[in-house]
Scaffold this motif. Sequence first.
Motif, PDB file in Angstrom:
ATOM      1  N   ASP A  66     -28.294  29.350  11.364  1.00 63.06           N
ATOM      2  CA  ASP A  66     -29.092  29.831   9.981  1.00 63.06           C
ATOM      3  C   ASP A  66     -28.218  30.112   8.765  1.00 63.06           C
ATOM      4  OD1 ASP A  66     -27.477  32.307  10.575  1.00 63.06           O
ATOM      5  OD2 ASP A  66     -28.959  33.463  11.231  1.00 63.06           O
ATOM      6  N   ARG A  67     -28.805  30.565   7.807  1.00 57.74           N
ATOM      7  CA  ARG A  67     -28.099  30.746   6.339  1.00 57.74           C
ATOM      8  C   ARG A  67     -26.814  31.290   6.596  1.00 57.74           C
ATOM      9  NH1 ARG A  67     -30.248  34.740   1.842  1.00 57.74           N
ATOM     10  NH2 ARG A  67     -28.986  36.071   3.057  1.00 57.74           N
ATOM     11  N   ASP A  68     -26.762  32.479   7.312  1.00 55.78           N
ATOM     12  CA  ASP A  68     -25.381  33.201   7.638  1.00 55.78           C
ATOM     13  C   ASP A  68     -24.211  32.065   8.243  1.00 55.78           C
ATOM     14  OD1 ASP A  68     -26.272  35.420   6.248  1.00 55.78           O
ATOM     15  OD2 ASP A  68     -26.974  36.189   8.101  1.00 55.78           O
ATOM     16  N   ASP A  69     -24.744  31.520   9.430  1.00 56.98           N
ATOM     17  CA  ASP A  69     -23.751  30.697   9.953  1.00 56.98           C
ATOM     18  C   ASP A  69     -23.470  29.552   8.850  1.00 56.98           C
ATOM     19  OD1 ASP A  69     -24.309  31.889  12.284  1.00 56.98           O
ATOM     20  OD2 ASP A  69     -25.908  30.678  12.766  1.00 56.98           O
ATOM     21  N   LEU A  70     -24.112  29.005   8.315  1.00 57.35           N
ATOM     22  CA  LEU A  70     -23.898  27.881   7.283  1.00 57.35           C
ATOM     23  C   LEU A  70     -22.937  28.300   6.333  1.00 57.35           C
ATOM     24  CD1 LEU A  70     -27.238  26.217   6.976  1.00 57.35           C
ATOM     25  CD2 LEU A  70     -25.463  25.360   8.331  1.00 57.35           C
ATOM     26  N   ILE A  71     -23.093  29.610   5.888  1.00 59.68           N
ATOM     27  CA  ILE A  71     -22.182  30.064   4.694  1.00 59.68           C
ATOM     28  C   ILE A  71     -20.942  30.617   5.155  1.00 59.68           C
ATOM     29  CG2 ILE A  71     -21.865  32.209   3.264  1.00 59.68           C
ATOM     30  CD1 ILE A  71     -25.053  32.276   2.832  1.00 59.68           C
ATOM     31  N   ALA A  72     -20.917  31.095   6.405  1.00 60.80           N
ATOM     32  CA  ALA A  72     -19.814  31.270   7.228  1.00 60.80           C
ATOM     33  C   ALA A  72     -19.007  29.893   7.328  1.00 60.80           C
ATOM     34  CB  ALA A  72     -19.837  31.864   8.377  1.00 60.80           C
ATOM     35  N   GLY A  73     -19.305  28.922   7.889  1.00 58.55           N
ATOM     36  CA  GLY A  73     -19.095  27.503   8.064  1.00 58.55           C
ATOM     37  C   GLY A  73     -18.341  26.855   6.816  1.00 58.55           C
ATOM     38  N   ALA A  74     -19.081  27.037   5.748  1.00 58.43           N
ATOM     39  CA  ALA A  74     -18.853  26.553   4.431  1.00 58.43           C
ATOM     40  C   ALA A  74     -17.584  27.403   3.770  1.00 58.43           C
ATOM     41  CB  ALA A  74     -20.100  26.638   3.557  1.00 58.43           C
ATOM     42  N   THR A  75     -17.542  28.669   4.006  1.00 56.66           N
ATOM     43  CA  THR A  75     -16.276  29.404   3.547  1.00 56.66           C
ATOM     44  C   THR A  75     -15.243  28.989   4.289  1.00 56.66           C
ATOM     45  OG1 THR A  75     -18.053  31.322   2.969  1.00 56.66           O
ATOM     46  CG2 THR A  75     -15.648  31.753   3.323  1.00 56.66           C
ATOM     47  N   GLU A  76     -15.263  28.847   5.434  1.00 55.39           N
ATOM     48  CA  GLU A  76     -14.083  28.467   6.164  1.00 55.39           C
ATOM     49  C   GLU A  76     -13.488  27.086   5.942  1.00 55.39           C
ATOM     50  OE1 GLU A  76     -14.454  28.615  10.561  1.00 55.39           O
ATOM     51  OE2 GLU A  76     -15.536  30.503  10.275  1.00 55.39           O
ATOM     52  N   PHE A  77     -14.608  26.104   5.087  1.00 54.37           N
ATOM     53  CA  PHE A  77     -14.227  24.871   4.523  1.00 54.37           C
ATOM     54  C   PHE A  77     -13.803  25.139   3.212  1.00 54.37           C
ATOM     55  CE2 PHE A  77     -15.345  21.233   7.404  1.00 54.37           C
ATOM     56  CZ  PHE A  77     -15.259  21.770   8.592  1.00 54.37           C
TER      57      PHE A  77
END
Length: 117
Positions: A66-77
Motif C-alpha cells: 500500500d501507500r505506506d509500504d511504497l513510501i517506506a521502500g522509497a525512503t530506504e532507496f
Amino acid sequence: MQRGNTKHGVALDDRLQREAELEARQVDPEGEGTRTFGAPVGMTADEVEGRSNLGRYIPMASLPGDRDDLIAGATEFNAPDEVLDALERLPEDTQFETVNQVWAALGGRNEDPARRP
C-alpha cells in the motif's frame, strides 16, 4: 544500370530499405501521430522516463504494497522529494501489485498491449 549493394540483389536492397523506413516511422495505428522511438504506443518518451524514475525508487520488496509500504521502500532507496511527494498522493487503502499500477494511480498513462503496432 547497376544500383544497390553488391552484396545483395536489387529486390533484397529494396525490401531492406522499406523495412528500415517502416521501423523508423512506426506510425501509431490509432492515428495519434508518429510513435516516438523507444516509447510504447500510448506513451510519450517523457512518460516512459517518469514511470522509470518512479520505479527506480520502489523496491520489489514493497510490492505488493500500500501507500505506506511504497513510501517506506522509497525512503530506504533514498528517493528524491518529488518521488516521495508523488507517493504521498496515493490512496491509503489500495494495494499496488506493480509500478505500472502505481504510475496509473498517479495519473500516468501506461502502454496498451492491445494497440501494439
